[in-house]
Structures are given as C-alpha cells and as structure tokens.
Design a protein around this motif. Structure first.
Motif, mmCIF file in Angstrom:
data_model
loop_
_atom_site.group_PDB
_atom_site.id
_atom_site.type_symbol
_atom_site.label_atom_id
_atom_site.label_comp_id
_atom_site.label_asym_id
_atom_site.label_seq_id
_atom_site.Cartn_x
_atom_site.Cartn_y
_atom_site.Cartn_z
ATOM 1 N N GLN A 99 -43.105 20.652 -66.391
ATOM 2 C CA GLN A 99 -42.584 21.126 -67.668
ATOM 3 C C GLN A 99 -41.470 20.199 -68.154
ATOM 4 O O GLN A 99 -40.881 19.443 -67.370
ATOM 5 N N GLU A 121 -38.065 18.970 -66.231
ATOM 6 C CA GLU A 121 -38.127 19.205 -64.791
ATOM 7 C C GLU A 121 -38.077 17.900 -64.006
ATOM 8 O O GLU A 121 -38.549 16.861 -64.468
ATOM 9 N N LYS A 157 -39.570 16.988 -60.377
ATOM 10 C CA LYS A 157 -40.356 17.406 -59.218
ATOM 11 C C LYS A 157 -40.398 16.242 -58.235
ATOM 12 O O LYS A 157 -40.503 15.080 -58.625
ATOM 13 N N THR A 181 -37.725 14.269 -67.974
ATOM 14 C CA THR A 181 -38.806 14.810 -67.157
ATOM 15 C C THR A 181 -39.237 13.746 -66.160
ATOM 16 O O THR A 181 -39.572 12.630 -66.549
ATOM 17 N N ASN A 192 -36.400 20.639 -59.148
ATOM 18 C CA ASN A 192 -36.856 21.968 -59.544
ATOM 19 C C ASN A 192 -37.923 22.480 -58.581
ATOM 20 O O ASN A 192 -38.013 23.677 -58.321
ATOM 21 N N GLU A 193 -38.716 21.531 -58.060
ATOM 22 C CA GLU A 193 -39.763 21.891 -57.114
ATOM 23 C C GLU A 193 -40.026 20.716 -56.185
ATOM 24 O O GLU A 193 -39.974 19.558 -56.603
ATOM 25 N N THR A 214 -39.422 25.738 -54.422
ATOM 26 C CA THR A 214 -38.079 25.266 -54.707
ATOM 27 C C THR A 214 -37.440 24.748 -53.422
ATOM 28 O O THR A 214 -37.876 25.101 -52.309
#
Length: 247
Positions: free
Chosen positions: A30, A33, A35, A194, A210-211, A225
């Motif tokens: 998203q 974010e 990741k 992002t 975020n992840e 997370t």
C-alpha cells in the motif's frame, strides 16, 4: 473500501536451470508502506525484486502498478513502468565515467527528456536530499561505498518513483558505512515513500517495517508485523532465523 495497492504481485513463478527459484509468490504494498524481505541466501529475494522490474522475466504471474496490469511485451509500457518503479542494487550500478550529478541526471535526460541544465539542477537537488550536494562533481572512484549507494538512491528519487525496490542496499558496504545509507532510507520511509526492501539489517526492519516477509525456497513462508514475528515469545521461523544472524 480498501485503497488499491501501489504494487500488486500475483503468483510470480520463476524457474532457472531446472530449479524453481520463485513459486507462486504474492504480495501487495500500500502507499507509504515499507515491507521487508528476509530469508537465507538463495531464498529468492533478489530474484523476486528483479522479476518485479522485469530485469529477469518471470515464467508466469501478474504485476500491477496502481491497479494497472503490466504488459511486459509492450516495450513502451515496460519503460514507463520502470520509470515509476525505482531499483537500488547491491553494487550501486553507477557509470564510472560520469560524475555523481551526471549519474543522477542521465536518466532524466535520456528517459524524461529534460534539458541538460534542468537535469543537472534536479540532480543537485536530489543529491542534497541524500546529503551529497558537495560531492556532486566527484566520480564514483572518488566516493566511498556508502556515498555511491546514496548517489544510486538519488538517481532513483530523481525519477519521482511510486515505489522503490531495494536489493540488500547495504550488503556491499563496510560496517561503518551501513548507517549512512540506512539513515537515508529511514528518512524516505518517514516521508512516506513506498518501498520493498531485501535486507538482513533486522534492527532497521524491526523499527520501521510495516510488514516482514520471510522467504525460503522461493516461497513467502511467513508474513506479519515485526511485533508479531519477532517478539521474544514468538515461535516463528523469522525469529529463529534472526537469532542466528551474526550482528
């Protein structure tokens, strides 16, 4: 209603030399974010990033940028996609015969059609953003590894990407230079860029991701997370792997 992901990867598969490198990999990112991909060497992290940007062509799968499916057979569409999806490599990939500002400016001129002066002005602006404005006239051979990687980040930023892919951007750096590159990436994350990043810098991932996506044998075997995967009482493959990393 959930916002359309900036980047959507659906069932990416890659086989090389008879070995399955990626097996039906799926992920969404998203807007804003960060990741993080982690996992052992050979897990498929770099291959996934290269497939997303079609530096390596996947056998199958779908890639969508802001909901629009990439038609990689269309050269113009692929070039447009790559202007919006920046790529930061382990080994910088700078042109040795160009100065720092020329390395940043060249894509603006060749791809975006900027006049030379405008491209150089924008390059200087982006070099300033990563703390290198006073090194603009230097060539890669005159820069440290950390400075070269920051030039590479400035080059990607100059194209106004919607997402940046980072393939272990600190792995080729001496330990004392890692911090300066992570500091730039940290500021980008705080500014809402992002990003999808392969890294073994777990303190960084724990603080900012975020992840976390844990890859093994070409598959994302865990995702969650940092708190979910790395808390002290977590019984996860991710925590087990991180406990064995040499800091």
């Amino acid at each position: 209603m959930m916002e359309t992901p900036v980047l959507c990867i659906e069932n990416i598969t890659l086989t090389l030399g008879g070995r399955k490198i990626l097996d039906q990999v799926c992920l969404d990112i998203q807007r804003g974010e960060l990741k993080v991909l982690i996992g052992p060497s050979g897990a498929g992290k770099s291959s996934l990033l290269q497939c997303i940007n079609h530096l390596v062509r996947p056998d199958s799968g779908i890639i969508r940028l802001e909901g629009e499916k990439l038609d990689a057979a269309n050269t113009r569409a692929l070039c447009s996609f790559r202007t919006h999806v920046g790529m930061i490599f382990q080994d910088f990939n700078l042109f040795d015969h160009l100065s720092a500002e020329e390395n940043v400016a060249i894509a603006l001129r060749k791809v975006r059609g900027f006049p030379r002066r405008a491209a150089l002005d924008r390059a200087l602006e982006e070099l300033g953003r990563v703390g290198l404005a006073r090194y603009a006239a230097l060539y890669p051979a005159q820069l440290s590894g950390g400075q070269k990687q920051r030039v590479a980040i400035a080059r990607a930023l100059a194209m106004d990407p919607k997402v940046i892919l980072l393939d272990e951007p600190t792995s080729a750096l001496d330990p004392e230079l890692v911090g300066e590159v992570l500091a730039v990436i940290r500021e980008l994350a705080k500014a809402g860029m992002t990003m999808l990043m392969a890294t073994h810098q777990m303190d960084f991932a724990r603080a900012l991701a975020n992840e976390i996506l844990f890859m093994e044998h070409g598959v994302i075997v865990e995702r969650g997370t940092p708190e979910e995967l790395l808390r002290p009482d977590a019984v996860t493959r991710t925590r087990d792997f991180c406990a064995k990393l040499v800091v």
